[in-house]
Structure formats: C-alpha cells, structure tokens
Design an enzyme around this catalytic site. Structure first.
Site, PDB file in Angstrom:
ATOM      1  CB  CYS A 315      -0.852   0.080   1.264  1.00 59.22           C
ATOM      2  SG  CYS A 315      -1.985  -1.257   1.416  1.00 59.22           S
ATOM      3  NE  ARG A 411      -9.732  -2.884  -1.892  1.00 57.06           N
ATOM      4  CZ  ARG A 411      -8.906  -2.499  -0.924  1.00 57.06           C
ATOM      5  NH1 ARG A 411      -7.947  -1.665  -1.176  1.00 57.06           N
ATOM      6  NH2 ARG A 411      -9.081  -2.940   0.302  1.00 57.06           N
TER       7      ARG A 411
END
Ligand code: XMP
Length: 496
Positions: A315, A411
């Site tokens: 991430c 998303r």
C-alpha cells in the site's frame, strides 16, 4: 506495571503492530487447549481466524478451497468478469478436498490436440458429449498418451482411452472418505467428483496421499450443504448489483464490499440494498479505521467490518493521500465500538509474522485478512518465475496501476476520475510452499502467544484486554531492534 490498552491508545499516537508489545500474564492451560474458533461476520463461524484477501494475486478458487480446508475462509477478488467470479465460487463450493485440478473434457470422437490438454491435470476425462455435465465414460492419462506411437496420438480418443464407468464418487466426500475409497479400490488411481450429474473435478490417489501429509486438515469451513464456504468481493457501482445476483445464485456465503475508504454514501446505499434483497446473506463493509466510520456502517446494517487503511505491504495510500492509521490503533479503536454492537472485525493488512496475528486478535479483531503473507504460495494465482536464482510469484496492490487497468479502480474511487492515481505497487514474494503447510504452523505459534498471555480463547483475550488485566507497552526503536534477531553475522553450515 505497563499500561491498560485504553490508556495507551488514547494519547494521540498512531501505533502499528511493531510499536506495541504485551506483557506476559499467567499460564494455567496447555497450548493445545487454546481455541482460536471465531466468527467472520455475525452469522459465519470459523474454526481458524485466517482469511485470504480479495486480491488478484492472492485469492482465486484454489486459495479459497485451501483456506476453507484450514478452517478459515477465502474471499475471491472481483477483478474478473462477474460470470468468472461466480464460477469460481461454484467451484469452491463443489468440493471437500482442498484441490482444484480442472481437467480437460473430451467426447470419445474428439482427439487430444497437444500436451496442453494436460496442462491443468494429468488426466483428460472423456464424457458422452464432451462436456462436464454428461456421463463419464473413460479417461486418458498424460503418461499413456505420451507413450502412444505418432499416428495413434492423432486418432480418436475411443481408440485408446481407458473405458470406465466406475470413477464416480459423491462431490462432498471429505479427504478421509477419499482416502478410504482409494484403500478399498486398490486398482483405481483416480476418482471423479460428481454433483447433480456434473463432473466437478478429479482427485487422484497421489493427491490424497500428498494431502494426508499435511498437519491439521480437519473439518474445515463447511457450509450446510457439505461443501466449503467461500466469500467474494464486489464494488458499489450499479453493475455490481448484477454481479451480486450471480454470486448469490452461485451460493456465495458472504460478500465483502471492497473499498479503501468504506465510509461513503455509495457503500451505505449498497449495504442497505444487499440487506434488503438478500436477508440471509452476510455483508462485510469497509475499510474503516475510526470509530465514527464504523458506527456509520454499523447503522447501515453491516455484519462485519474490515479494518485497515494503508497498512498493507503493497500500500501507498498513507503516502499518496495522507490518510490512514497505524494498524494496532485502528484495530483497537474500531473493535471498541464494533464489539458493543456484536459486529466482528477483520484486521486487514500489515501481517508479516505470527506475532502480528496475536496482536491483531488480542486488540479486538475476530479474524485477520492477509495478502502478502499468503502470496507466493502454491495456492496463490499466477505462475512461479525465477529472479536472481530465487523462485518468486508476483504480488501486487489492487491500487497499483497494473491492477486498476484490469478493473479494481472502483476500490480507490478512481472509476470516474480521468487520471488514475496509484495507491499501491507491483512486486514479488519468494516461493513459500503450500498454505496447507505454513498456515497451521503459524496458527500453532499464535496459540503459544495466547498461552503466554493467559488467554485460552479470543473472547478471553478480548476480556483480559478490555478489563485492563492484560498490560501493553510501546516499544522504543531500540526495543524493536532488540526484539528482532540482531548482532549476528551470517552462518553457512559446512558439511564435513
Ligand atoms: P498485506 O499487508 O497483507 O495487505 O499484504 C493486504 C491488504 O492491503 C490492502 N490493499 C491495498 N492497499 N493500496 C492500498 O493502499 C493497494 O494497492 C492495495 N491492495 C491491497 C487490502 O486491504 C489488502 O487486503
């Protein structure tokens, strides 16, 4: 000595798992007396608190079947056409052995074109019409086909296949039942799993012998129909309602609304839609990291919450968007509110060791969701490659540009934006072998952690933490170094 969790987590710091450490408590039971049985959502019980992440390099049907066989659950990613995702759900639910071989089917008039027909299984199955839903009449093994003379290889299959109408076993045979079957049928080396007149897969004697070697492949996560349970991810767009319908028809056990920031009008409307349309289906909302976000989704009716923003190993959300929270704080804060409403939470991302799982569970999570920890395994999608003498598999963030161009942009709410901004990276992880091997090992280590804390179950761990009996401290930078392996030079063992 130490701090109560409530004091530690209310001082304005964002702590990661590595920042905090528990002080040991009192042991009055054995490691094997620790139960890690839990719930994924309000109505979905699990024997093990482990869930595989809906990422296109982590969970497809093979991973989901393996996770269910370990008592956990797999969530199939949605970077796929809805029909393909639904067929994966159906495939996982159509078996009780953690295998997916997907053999090629042919009719007796067909020919075997090339070795490619044996790519996904060492056997080609022959049925009356050449489709899985007609009567099984025989099979051809790769080794037999390879031994045929040149011309014979191109002949119709019925000129050389092994005829057999005795291969069929019920689709929901467990590993133990398959083992008994092969013990009784000494001259048979394969069996076809058949559900409602359709061949769903093939199991070989070799598969069963190999699987028996794995520790703790017990009952697994089995649904009311006797097949594995499985979850699936979906988004919050209009077309996701069609995806949902297909998933429900395929028998999905739980859906996960996949968003990096779940506290949105889109998600709240979708939660209400799912709960209104499919009353029996549990829905997980998220991701959230604050009590206020969680309260909103709980009010909308979620059955489980996924917690984590920017803590995943691939991430970059916290760096790109300056939003997120240290995972230990996020889990503790969301659990504090969710537990009051009976909503289980899933600690998502940031798990690198068994100790991180202990921390997530003790801080209030009911399950952990893992991406990087499971990527690189035999069961993860994708082929192994070699780099610098290392066997690796690709692992990528669903917010990486590469994954977003395949569809996962929703998303990250980038679906309407013209310019896509990456919130994740593409990388690779080393070959880890089978999850059937290393996940039970990891769970045993988690049990030992619980034993050191005097917690014989997740509930008792949560009670000890909330009552302040279990004490927590922050580790200084030096304490973190001390807590890891340090001060060694590499040692290459010599053989004499
Ligand atoms: P681990 O640490 O288990 O994390 O590898 C997996 C979780 O990370 C999230 N995820 C992302 N987060 N950008 C992000 O900010 C991404 O590209 C990305 N892809 C996955 C997700 O919650 C997953 O379960």
């Amino acid at each position: 000595d130490g701090f109560a969790a409530t004091k530690l987590f209310n001082q304005g710091y964002s702590y990661t798992y590595d920042d905090v450490i528990f002080l040991p408590h009192y042991i009055d039971f054995a490691t094997d007396d620790v139960s890690l049985a839990t719930r994924l959502t309000r109505r979905l019980p699990l024997l093990s608190p482990v869930v595989s992440s809906p990422m296109d390099t982590v969970t497809e049907a093979g991973m989901a079947a393996a996770m269910a066989s370990l008592g956990g659950l797999g969530i199939i990613h949605s970077n796929l056409p809805p029909q393909v995702q639904a067929s994966m759900v159906r495939s996982v639910k159509s078996r009780r052995v953690p295998l997916l071989s997907s053999p090629t089917f042919k009719s007796s008039e067909h020919r075997i074109d090339s070795l490619d027909d044996f790519d996904s299984s060492p056997y080609v199955l022959v049925t009356q019409s050449g489709s899985p839903s007609s009567k099984l009449i025989g099979y051809v093994s790769r080794s037999e086909w390879l031994q045929l003379d040149g011309d014979k290889k191109d002949a119709r299959i019925d000129t050389y296949m092994t005829s057999s109408n005795e291969l069929v076993v019920p689709w929901n045979y467990s590993l133990a039942q398959m083992d008994n079957y092969f013990k009784e049928k000494k001259d048979m080396d394969l069996a076809a799993l058949v559900k409602e007149e359709e061949v769903v897969d093939l199991v070989t004697r070799e598969d069963v012998d190999r699987l028996k070697e794995y520790p703790r492949l017990g009952v697994g996560t089995v649904g009311p129909d006797g097949g594995w349970r499985v979850g699936a991810a979906m988004g919050t767009r209009l077309e996701d309602k069609e995806r949902l319908e297909l998933l429900v028809k395929a028998g999905v056990d739980v859906v996960v609304l996949d968003s990096s920031q779940g506290n949105s009008i889109y998600q709240i409307e979708m939660i209400k839609y799912v709960k209104g349309m499919y009353k029996e289906l549990d829905v997980v909302g998220g991701n959230v990291v604050t009590a206020a976000q969680a309260e909103n989704l709980i009010r909308a009716g979620v059955d489980g919450l996924r917690v984590g923003m920017g803590s995943g190993s691939i991430c970059t959300t916290q760096e790109v968007c300056a939003v997120g929270r240290g995972q230990a704080t996020a889990v503790y804060k969301v659990a504090s509110i969710a537990s009051q409403h009976g909503v289980p939470i899933i600690a998502d991302g940031g798990i690198s060791f068994s100790g991180h799982i202990v921390k997530a569970l003790v801080l209030g999570a009911s399950t952990v969701m893992m991406g990087g920890f499971l990527a690189g395994s035999t069961e993860a999608p994708g082929a192994y490659e070699y780099q610098n003498g290392c066997r690796i598999k690709k692992y990528r963030g669903m917010g990486s540009l590469e994954a977003m161009t395949k569809g996962s942009d929703a998303r990250y709410l980038g679906d309407t934006a013209k310019l896509k901004i990456a919130q994740g990276v593409v990388g690779a992880v080393a070959d880890k072998g089978s999850v059937l091997n290393f996940v039970p090992y990891t769970l045993q280590a988690v049990k030992q952690g619980f034993q050191d804390l005097g917690a014989s179950s997740l509930q008792s761990a949560h009670d000890l933490l909330r009552s302040g009996i279990l004490r927590v401290e922050v580790r200084s930078g030096a304490a973190q170094v001390e807590g890891g392996v340090h001060g060694l030079v590499s040692y290459v063992k010599k053989s004499f």
